[in-house]
Design an enzyme around this catalytic site. Structure first.
Site, short mmCIF file in Angstrom:
data_model
loop_
_atom_site.label_atom_id
_atom_site.label_comp_id
_atom_site.label_asym_id
_atom_site.label_seq_id
_atom_site.Cartn_x
_atom_site.Cartn_y
_atom_site.Cartn_z
N PRO A 89 90.17 37.15 41.37
CA PRO A 89 91.38 36.59 41.97
C PRO A 89 91.09 35.80 43.25
CG PRO A 89 91.68 38.92 41.46
CD PRO A 89 90.22 38.63 41.30
N GLU A 116 87.64 47.82 41.62
CA GLU A 116 88.16 46.99 42.72
C GLU A 116 87.33 45.74 42.91
OE1 GLU A 116 90.76 49.40 42.34
OE2 GLU A 116 91.09 47.89 43.88
N ARG A 154 86.46 24.28 23.49
CA ARG A 154 87.27 23.23 22.84
C ARG A 154 86.72 21.84 23.15
NH1 ARG A 154 92.35 24.22 21.35
NH2 ARG A 154 93.06 22.18 22.02
N ASP A 169 93.92 15.76 24.09
CA ASP A 169 94.05 14.60 24.98
C ASP A 169 95.43 14.56 25.61
OD1 ASP A 169 92.03 12.45 22.83
OD2 ASP A 169 91.55 14.08 24.25
C1 LIG Z 1 91.02 44.14 40.47
O1 LIG Z 1 90.22 43.34 39.63
C2 LIG Z 1 89.23 42.59 40.21
C3 LIG Z 1 88.99 42.53 41.59
C4 LIG Z 1 87.96 41.70 42.07
C5 LIG Z 1 87.22 40.94 41.19
C6 LIG Z 1 87.47 41.00 39.83
C7 LIG Z 1 88.46 41.81 39.35
C8 LIG Z 1 88.72 41.88 37.86
N1 LIG Z 1 90.08 41.41 37.62
C9 LIG Z 1 90.41 40.09 37.65
C10 LIG Z 1 89.46 39.09 37.50
C11 LIG Z 1 89.90 37.76 37.54
C12 LIG Z 1 91.24 37.48 37.72
C13 LIG Z 1 91.74 36.07 37.77
N2 LIG Z 1 92.95 35.85 38.29
O2 LIG Z 1 91.02 35.16 37.36
C14 LIG Z 1 92.13 38.52 37.85
N3 LIG Z 1 91.72 39.80 37.80
#
Ligand SMILES: COc1ccccc1CNc1ccc(C(N)=O)cn1
Length: 245
Positions: A89, A116, A154, A169
């Site tokens: 995230p 986490e 793709r 496209d």
């Molecule tokens: C609490 O989870 C995490 C906390 C930190 C890193 C990865 C994770 C694994 N989860 C993820 C991974 C990607 C996305 C995204 N938005 O791309 C959303 N969640």
């Protein structure tokens, strides 16, 4: 393109990619997927892959060494250079233009976090870039990795047939897609827009462009700001707004 995925659930991505366009790409040898489980590289008979966070707080953090060993095994499995991407995230938002760039890479190594997340020292030392597929939290990076695999696959030469690549496209031009209709012409849910039945391809193309422009201005004005609209486009958008009333 070869994609190696480091994940506690290594088969997850391969199963996601086993269908449809990506399944066909794997059969055609356009996509080569391999999973690596950090648990196979963990010490001790509990094969520990996570531990408590320093500083306290809820949940667990993934340990450096099992991930680092799995990443090194993945990289060494093929002589071609690879780019290591951590799905999180905290990453840079994934866009179609970034997908196009990544689709040109020979190899990608995708790192999927659970719990986490991952010890920051591993991220700093081994990750080339962090990517987020959107502003929401998932239980693991595997779904985000599967999204990235699908989007870059793709764009591999030969992955899409003519109709599919035309569709790609229309999305790829930075606007939202126009509405689509198919049989029956009359339905209790409504009729098909006349222009689509006219056989006049110029009118149909103009109508579709107008719908894409209108929808984009209505639903995603942020995407429209990035577009340098031609005079013709601005005229179509004006016409759409008038018709919307
Ligand atoms: C609490 O989870 C995490 C906390 C930190 C890193 C990865 C994770 C694994 N989860 C993820 C991974 C990607 C996305 C995204 N938005 O791309 C959303 N969640």
């Amino acid at each position: 393109m070869r994609i190696d995925v480091v994940s506690l659930f290594p088969d997850f991505i391969a199963q996601c990619a086993a269908f449809g366009v990506t399944g066909r790409a794997v059969e055609r040898g356009l996509l080569w997927l391999h999973g690596w489980n950090p648990r196979d590289y963990a010490e001790g008979n509990y094969r520990k892959v996570d531990d408590r966070p320093f500083g306290g707080g809820p949940g667990m953090v993934m340990l450096i060494d099992p991930l680092r060993n799995a990443l090194q095994a993945a990289r060494q499995a093929d002589p071609a250079p690879s780019r290591t991407i951590y799905l999180s995230p905290q990453g840079r938002p994934l866009t179609q233009s970034r997908v196009r760039e990544l689709a040109g890479e020979q190899r990608l190594v995708l790192l999927c976090g659970r719990y986490e997340g991952i010890d920051e020292r591993l991220v700093a030392a081994e990750v080339d870039e962090e990517i987020s597929i959107g502003d929401y939290v998932l239980s693991g990076g595997e779904l985000a990795a599967a999204v990235l695999v699908d989007a870059v696959t793709r764009l591999q030469e030969g992955a899409l047939n003519d109709a599919e690549s035309a569709q790609q496209d229309s999305f790829g031009d930075g606007l939202l897609d126009c509405p689509h209709y198919t049989r029956p012409v009359e339905h209790e849910l409504g009729a098909v827009p006349e222009v689509l039945l006219s056989g006049n391809h110029a009118h149909i193309a103009a109508w579709r462009r107008m719908q894409s422009l209108g929808r984009t201005s209505q639903r995603r004005p942020d995407l429209l700001d990035e577009q340098a609209l031609s005079k013709a486009d601005r005229k179509l958008l004006e016409q759409w707004r008038v018709e919307q009333g």
